[in-house]
Design a protein around this motif. Structure first.
Motif, PDB file in Angstrom:
ATOM      1  N   ARG A  53       0.821  -1.200   0.000  1.00  0.00           N
ATOM      2  CA  ARG A  53       0.000   0.000   0.000  1.00  0.00           C
ATOM      3  C   ARG A  53       0.862   1.261   0.000  1.00  0.00           C
ATOM      4  NH1 ARG A  53      -4.835   0.354   4.179  1.00  0.00           N
ATOM      5  NH2 ARG A  53      -3.168   0.131   5.694  1.00  0.00           N
TER       6      ARG A  53
ATOM      7  N   TYR B 247       0.892   4.121  -2.814  1.00  0.00           N
ATOM      8  CA  TYR B 247       0.619   5.499  -2.410  1.00  0.00           C
ATOM      9  C   TYR B 247       1.670   6.435  -3.000  1.00  0.00           C
ATOM     10  CZ  TYR B 247      -0.259   9.531   0.663  1.00  0.00           C
ATOM     11  OH  TYR B 247      -0.544  10.783   1.151  1.00  0.00           O
TER      12      TYR B 247
ATOM     13  N   HIS C 259      -3.074  10.870   5.994  1.00  0.00           N
ATOM     14  CA  HIS C 259      -4.247  10.034   6.274  1.00  0.00           C
ATOM     15  C   HIS C 259      -5.471  10.949   6.322  1.00  0.00           C
ATOM     16  CE1 HIS C 259      -1.586   6.685   7.527  1.00  0.00           C
ATOM     17  NE2 HIS C 259      -0.845   7.658   8.020  1.00  0.00           N
TER      18      HIS C 259
ATOM     19  N   PHE D 231     -17.085   5.487   1.062  1.00  0.00           N
ATOM     20  CA  PHE D 231     -16.627   4.103   1.166  1.00  0.00           C
ATOM     21  C   PHE D 231     -17.663   3.115   0.639  1.00  0.00           C
ATOM     22  CE2 PHE D 231     -13.967   6.477   3.986  1.00  0.00           C
ATOM     23  CZ  PHE D 231     -12.744   5.815   3.999  1.00  0.00           C
TER      24      PHE D 231
ATOM     25  N   LYS E 255     -13.675   3.014  -2.763  1.00  0.00           N
ATOM     26  CA  LYS E 255     -13.242   2.282  -1.569  1.00  0.00           C
ATOM     27  C   LYS E 255     -11.815   1.758  -1.745  1.00  0.00           C
ATOM     28  CE  LYS E 255     -14.835  -1.226   1.691  1.00  0.00           C
ATOM     29  NZ  LYS E 255     -15.917  -2.191   2.024  1.00  0.00           N
ATOM     30  N   VAL E 256     -11.501   1.267  -2.947  1.00  0.00           N
ATOM     31  CA  VAL E 256     -10.146   0.778  -3.235  1.00  0.00           C
ATOM     32  C   VAL E 256      -9.152   1.927  -3.181  1.00  0.00           C
ATOM     33  CG1 VAL E 256      -8.652  -0.235  -4.995  1.00  0.00           C
ATOM     34  CG2 VAL E 256     -10.935  -1.170  -4.612  1.00  0.00           C
TER      35      VAL E 256
ATOM     36  N   TYR F 291      -8.605   2.990   0.311  1.00  0.00           N
ATOM     37  CA  TYR F 291      -7.765   2.007   1.004  1.00  0.00           C
ATOM     38  C   TYR F 291      -6.289   2.265   0.721  1.00  0.00           C
ATOM     39  CZ  TYR F 291      -5.337  -2.367   1.978  1.00  0.00           C
ATOM     40  OH  TYR F 291      -4.429  -3.298   2.423  1.00  0.00           O
ATOM     41  N   ILE F 292      -5.974   2.491  -0.551  1.00  0.00           N
ATOM     42  CA  ILE F 292      -4.582   2.774  -0.928  1.00  0.00           C
ATOM     43  C   ILE F 292      -4.099   4.046  -0.244  1.00  0.00           C
ATOM     44  CG2 ILE F 292      -3.065   3.417  -2.856  1.00  0.00           C
ATOM     45  CD1 ILE F 292      -4.824   1.610  -4.627  1.00  0.00           C
TER      46      ILE F 292
ATOM     47  N   ASP G 134      -5.043   5.077   2.544  1.00  0.00           N
ATOM     48  CA  ASP G 134      -5.104   4.882   3.994  1.00  0.00           C
ATOM     49  C   ASP G 134      -6.021   5.913   4.651  1.00  0.00           C
ATOM     50  OD1 ASP G 134      -4.601   3.359   6.168  1.00  0.00           O
ATOM     51  OD2 ASP G 134      -2.646   4.238   6.639  1.00  0.00           O
TER      52      ASP G 134
ATOM     53  N   PHE H 240      -9.795   7.061   6.237  1.00  0.00           N
ATOM     54  CA  PHE H 240     -10.718   6.376   7.139  1.00  0.00           C
ATOM     55  C   PHE H 240     -12.034   7.149   7.205  1.00  0.00           C
ATOM     56  CE2 PHE H 240      -8.277   9.362   9.596  1.00  0.00           C
ATOM     57  CZ  PHE H 240      -9.131   9.870  10.560  1.00  0.00           C
TER      58      PHE H 240
END
Length: 195
Positions: A2, A6, A61, A69, A75-76, A79-80, A82, A84
């Motif tokens: 990840r 990124y 982040h 999400f 969502k992918v 995720y990459i 990071d 939330f």
């Protein structure tokens, strides 16, 4: 994996914005190179998070609304990145704890304190939750002003000097102190948007 993705994607985005959109970036040196930091920026486009991430040399982040999400593709990407989720319709204790944990781990937290995308020419009032995080965490805050994402002008990202909220009580702010803290942060962002 990840972290590698990124960095790779950030470099590609940076190249695209600088070469094809002639994006102008100033103040990259203002990001502290160690310790917990909060990035606070105005929010005018879905492009804001990747744009900010691409011009800073530390991973960011981002706190993002939970609805994003629900989209499988987003969502992918989130995720990459990071990122939330946060529930904007309630006091999301889980998101607050996650944000504070990121800062305790000496990482960079990205917030759009207006809470939603707004008008390019005006910074909206800041949400109480973002102000609370800024005051309670006691970490440096780096303001960012983005402009011309939607208009025909040259895309500009102005990164301001880091500041802290140490002049405000760490806990139990009165309503007036909360307003003053929000205005204090907002003025720094507005100044960068208008630069």
């Amino acid at each position: 994996m990840r972290k590698f993705l990124y960095k790779l994607i950030s470099k590609i985005i940076y190249f695209i914005f600088r070469v094809f959109f002639r994006a102008k970036v100033s103040g990259q040196e203002n990001l502290p190179q160690e310790g917990g930091v909060i990035i606070m920026s105005n929010h005018i486009s879905l492009l804001d998070p990747p744009l900010i991430a691409s011009v800073l040399n530390r991973p960011v982040h981002f706190m993002a609304k939970k609805e994003l999400f629900e989209n499988p593709i987003l969502k992918v990407i989130l995720y990459i990145a990071d990122a939330f989720p946060v529930d904007r319709d309630s006091t999301d204790i889980k998101a607050v704890k996650k944000a504070l944990n990121i800062l305790k781990n000496d990482e960079v937290l990205g917030l759009f304190p207006e809470g939603t995308r707004g008008d390019e020419s005006e910074v909206a009032d800041l949400k109480d939750g973002s102000v609370m995080l800024a005051v309670r965490s006691r970490v440096p805050i780096v303001p960012v002003g983005i402009k011309n994402i939607k208009s025909k002008g040259r895309i500009t990202i102005n990164i301001g000097e880091a500041f802290t909220m140490e002049d405000f009580p760490k806990k139990h702010l009165s309503d007036q102190q909360q307003k003053e803290a929000a205005q204090y942060i907002k003025e720094k962002i507005v100044k960068l948007v208008n630069s």
